[in-house]
Design a protein around this motif. Structure first.
Motif, mmCIF file in Angstrom:
data_model
loop_
_atom_site.group_PDB
_atom_site.id
_atom_site.type_symbol
_atom_site.label_atom_id
_atom_site.label_comp_id
_atom_site.label_asym_id
_atom_site.label_seq_id
_atom_site.Cartn_x
_atom_site.Cartn_y
_atom_site.Cartn_z
ATOM 1 N N GLU A 103 0.845 -1.194 0.000
ATOM 2 C CA GLU A 103 0.000 0.000 0.000
ATOM 3 C C GLU A 103 0.879 1.242 0.000
ATOM 4 O O GLU A 103 1.553 1.523 0.976
ATOM 5 N N GLY A 108 -2.135 -4.004 11.940
ATOM 6 C CA GLY A 108 -2.686 -2.938 12.774
ATOM 7 C C GLY A 108 -3.433 -3.507 13.974
ATOM 8 O O GLY A 108 -3.270 -3.040 15.094
ATOM 9 N N THR A 111 -1.957 4.282 9.151
ATOM 10 C CA THR A 111 -1.251 3.034 8.897
ATOM 11 C C THR A 111 -0.989 2.943 7.409
ATOM 12 O O THR A 111 -1.928 3.084 6.621
ATOM 13 N N GLY A 112 0.238 2.756 7.017
ATOM 14 C CA GLY A 112 0.517 2.617 5.594
ATOM 15 C C GLY A 112 1.943 3.008 5.266
ATOM 16 O O GLY A 112 2.760 3.247 6.154
ATOM 17 N N THR A 113 2.231 3.033 3.956
ATOM 18 C CA THR A 113 3.582 3.282 3.485
ATOM 19 C C THR A 113 3.631 4.582 2.702
ATOM 20 O O THR A 113 2.720 4.881 1.943
ATOM 21 N N ARG A 153 6.164 6.558 0.065
ATOM 22 C CA ARG A 153 7.417 6.525 -0.684
ATOM 23 C C ARG A 153 8.030 7.908 -0.622
ATOM 24 O O ARG A 153 7.371 8.907 -0.903
ATOM 25 N N ALA A 163 12.200 -6.117 8.218
ATOM 26 C CA ALA A 163 12.288 -5.405 6.937
ATOM 27 C C ALA A 163 11.493 -4.106 6.992
ATOM 28 O O ALA A 163 11.833 -3.113 6.347
ATOM 29 N N GLN A 164 10.437 -4.122 7.801
ATOM 30 C CA GLN A 164 9.583 -2.944 7.902
ATOM 31 C C GLN A 164 10.274 -1.841 8.703
ATOM 32 O O GLN A 164 10.171 -0.673 8.380
ATOM 33 N N LYS A 182 -2.516 -7.350 4.732
ATOM 34 C CA LYS A 182 -1.392 -7.349 5.663
ATOM 35 C C LYS A 182 -1.406 -6.151 6.621
ATOM 36 O O LYS A 182 -1.154 -6.292 7.818
ATOM 37 N N VAL A 183 -1.721 -4.999 6.075
ATOM 38 C CA VAL A 183 -1.648 -3.789 6.905
ATOM 39 C C VAL A 183 -2.721 -3.802 7.999
ATOM 40 O O VAL A 183 -2.431 -3.531 9.167
ATOM 41 N N ARG A 225 -4.215 -6.348 9.209
ATOM 42 C CA ARG A 225 -3.894 -7.448 10.095
ATOM 43 C C ARG A 225 -2.858 -6.995 11.126
ATOM 44 O O ARG A 225 -3.033 -7.147 12.324
ATOM 45 N N GLU A 245 7.364 3.498 6.679
ATOM 46 C CA GLU A 245 6.217 2.659 7.010
ATOM 47 C C GLU A 245 5.724 2.990 8.412
ATOM 48 O O GLU A 245 6.509 3.106 9.349
ATOM 49 N N ILE A 268 -3.100 -6.573 15.236
ATOM 50 C CA ILE A 268 -2.173 -7.303 16.106
ATOM 51 C C ILE A 268 -1.456 -6.310 17.020
ATOM 52 O O ILE A 268 -1.355 -6.493 18.225
ATOM 53 N N ILE A 271 2.583 2.172 11.337
ATOM 54 C CA ILE A 271 1.419 1.382 11.744
ATOM 55 C C ILE A 271 0.821 2.049 12.964
ATOM 56 O O ILE A 271 1.485 2.168 14.001
ATOM 57 N N ASP A 272 -0.411 2.537 12.812
ATOM 58 C CA ASP A 272 -1.117 3.140 13.936
ATOM 59 C C ASP A 272 -0.327 4.251 14.611
ATOM 60 O O ASP A 272 -0.206 4.261 15.822
ATOM 61 N N VAL A 288 -7.433 -11.904 18.843
ATOM 62 C CA VAL A 288 -6.591 -11.431 17.733
ATOM 63 C C VAL A 288 -5.497 -12.456 17.434
ATOM 64 O O VAL A 288 -5.222 -12.770 16.273
ATOM 65 N N ARG A 299 11.223 4.005 1.731
ATOM 66 C CA ARG A 299 9.823 3.852 2.106
ATOM 67 C C ARG A 299 9.702 4.121 3.599
ATOM 68 O O ARG A 299 10.460 3.581 4.394
#
Lengths: 174, 337
Positions: free
Chosen positions: A98, B68, B297-299, B301, B252-253, B63-64, B66, B263, B70, B265-266, A130, B261
């Motif tokens: 994304e 988020g 949440t997201g990427t 560039r 990797a993230q 994936k994102v 999910r 990245e 977790i 999350i929340d 979860v 990139r």
């Protein structure tokens, strides 16, 4: 109960299908968390019943069908695990796909209700849910991580599942 | 629907059966009992099928989303590390020579006698990532608009990240601990690669390999204030909540910024924008403070920041306007400003 030797005929299988297919699919979807996999496995289970040549001792054709289907489901989960381990190794360096916030909007919308429902539950309940349903960890793994008994983990997961279902239904209409 | 409403007993029974059938020990007898239950009332199987439907939908999220969820709900129990008290008393103050280099790297290195440390400051410009090695062989990747001070003595290798983000691949040395200070947090390597990021008072530490011990400097008197994080875990310190949160992040993230990139999350929009500005040719300013609390949440560039900013109004209730000195994000509710 006396075990009787049954010779399985096409008509028996047809009757099994008519009377129990919906429950069989529901059972398999529960085990596999995938409706399409459940349908495939059910097909295979019926086929096994038809080609059963050793006239096995069974006291209930229905019980035998569910047993065969359950074993096929376990095989499939095992294969799936090997595939996903392999995929995890393969995709380690892949970027997230994304790149723009709008690509992400639909997922956010879909998850929002569940997130809201989970945030209103006790922390242990939502965590167990979860880990099991979203992360795909089995009950024993969750129990170990959270230092709870498997029975408690199952209790938490069931509680959260019922709440989330009720919450999502409240939003989407029953 | 609110949770204080009466729970539907059929729904609850269906959820109980759902977990029971998935348990490892569910045998033929359990299945027979379940079949008997489905036979009692046709609504039972219907409710069960709806459990399946929801569980499948949630088990196959992107994936994102999910990650988020977790992140939001799965907590790792922090493990106190009692044996780490000794590393807090720092070596006696040394004479410090501060060398500040702006936008360039310090190449040489001066060795001093015992107990004398030299401080070297590394600083990177906007949109410039830097990679270099420290004298002990430790590799550093420094994010854009970031600042790193390095002070090595015989007793300890001390590094401070005062702005931005840095990733370390540490050459471990038991005799000479490698300690990174970032905001209020101290990170001590135990054979490790890890990433640290500071955005104002907010600190995140992501371990990509090995283990680190993390401590809040202000609480150093109490050993239980130290926790260990392992590869794949991320520890965040939020100054508003004043607590440490441990969750997970793929290695990797954590270092995606090294490959252009960013990245998230929340993370609060304010934090996202502050980090994006380290890479933005045209700075982005948040005009209304209430927007900072939106979570993203997201990427992003770093070579397409303008596109990302342009698309923001599609996901957030905000307005983007271009002004002479940059881009401004404002809340449409505060019109006529």
């Amino acid at each position: 109960m006396n075990a009787v030797t049954l010779s399985v005929h096409v008509s028996d299988i047809e009757r099994l299908f008519r009377e129990h297919n919906r429950a069989l699919i529901a059972f398999l979807q529960c085990r596999l968390n995938s409706l399409s996999d459940a349908q495939e496995v059910a097909q295979e289970a019926y086929l096994r019943m038809l080609t059963m040549d050793d006239r096995e001792q069974v006291d209930s054709l229905r019980g035998y069908l569910f047993k065969v289907a359950g074993n096929l489901a376990i095989d499939r989960l095992r294969k799936r695990k090997v595939r996903s381990d392999f995929a995890a190794v393969q995709s380690q360096d892949e970027p997230m796909d994304e790149y723009r916030p709008d690509h992400h909007a639909m997922a956010v919308e879909q998850v929002a209700g569940v997130r809201q429902a989970l945030s209103e539950l006790p922390a242990k309940t939502s965590q167990a849910f979860v880990m099991h349903v979203i992360e795909g960890r089995d009950f024993s793994h969750v129990a170990q991580t959270m230092k709870l008994s498997e029975r408690m983990v199952r209790y938490h997961v069931a509680n959260a599942l019922a709440r989330c279902r009720a919450y999502v239904d409240g939003k989407e209409g029953p | 629907m609110r949770f204080n409403e009466q729970q539907d007993p059929v729904l609850r029974a269906a959820a109980d059966w759902w977990v029971r059938l998935r348990a490892a020990g569910a045998d033929g007898e359990v299945i027979e009992q379940w079949l008997a239950w489905t036979g009692e009332d046709e609504r039972n199987l219907q409710a069960f099928e709806r459990m399946n439907e929801l569980a499948e939908r949630l088990g196959t999220l992107d994936k994102v989303s999910r990650q988020g969820l977790i992140r939001a709900f799965v907590r790792f129990a922090p493990t106190p590390v009692p044996a780490l008290r000794r590393w807090f008393p720092l070596a006696a103050a040394a004479s410090i020579a501060a060398v500040v280099l702006s936008g360039a790297l310090y190449i040489g290195w001066t060795h001093f006698a015992a107990d004398v440390a030299t401080q070297v400051v590394y600083q990177s410009g906007v949109a410039q990532n830097r990679e270099f090695s420290l004298p002990d062989g430790t590799k550093v990747a420094l994010g854009a608009a970031s600042r790193l001070s390095v002070k090595y003595s015989n007793a300890q290798r001390s590094v401070e990240v005062s702005d931005g983000e840095a990733y370390f691949e540490v050459v471990h040395d038991n005799q000479r601990p490698f300690v990174v200070t970032v905001g209020n947090m101290t990170v001590r390597d135990i054979g490790t690669a890890f990433d640290v990021r500071r955005t104002g008072g907010r600190v995140t530490i992501a371990v990509t390999q090995g283990r680190v011990a993390i401590a809040d400097q202000r609480l150093q008197a109490r050993p239980h204030n130290t926790l260990e994080a392992i590869a794949g875990q991320r520890v965040s310190y939020d100054p508003d909540a004043s607590r440490l949160l441990v969750d997970i992040e793929a290695p990797a993230q954590a270092t995606a910024w090294r490959h252009n990139r960013l990245e998230f999350i929340d993370e609060p929009l304010g934090v996202v924008i502050a980090n994006l500005n380290r890479y933005a040719g045209r700075p982005v300013r948040v005009a209304d403070a209430d927007l900072n609390a939106l979570t993203y949440t997201g990427t992003i560039r770093t070579d397409a920041i303008d596109d990302w900013v342009g698309a923001l109004p599609q996901v957030f209730p905000l307005r983007v306007s271009k002004e002479a000195n940059g881009v401004v994000l404002s809340d449409p509710k505060h019109a006529f400003r």
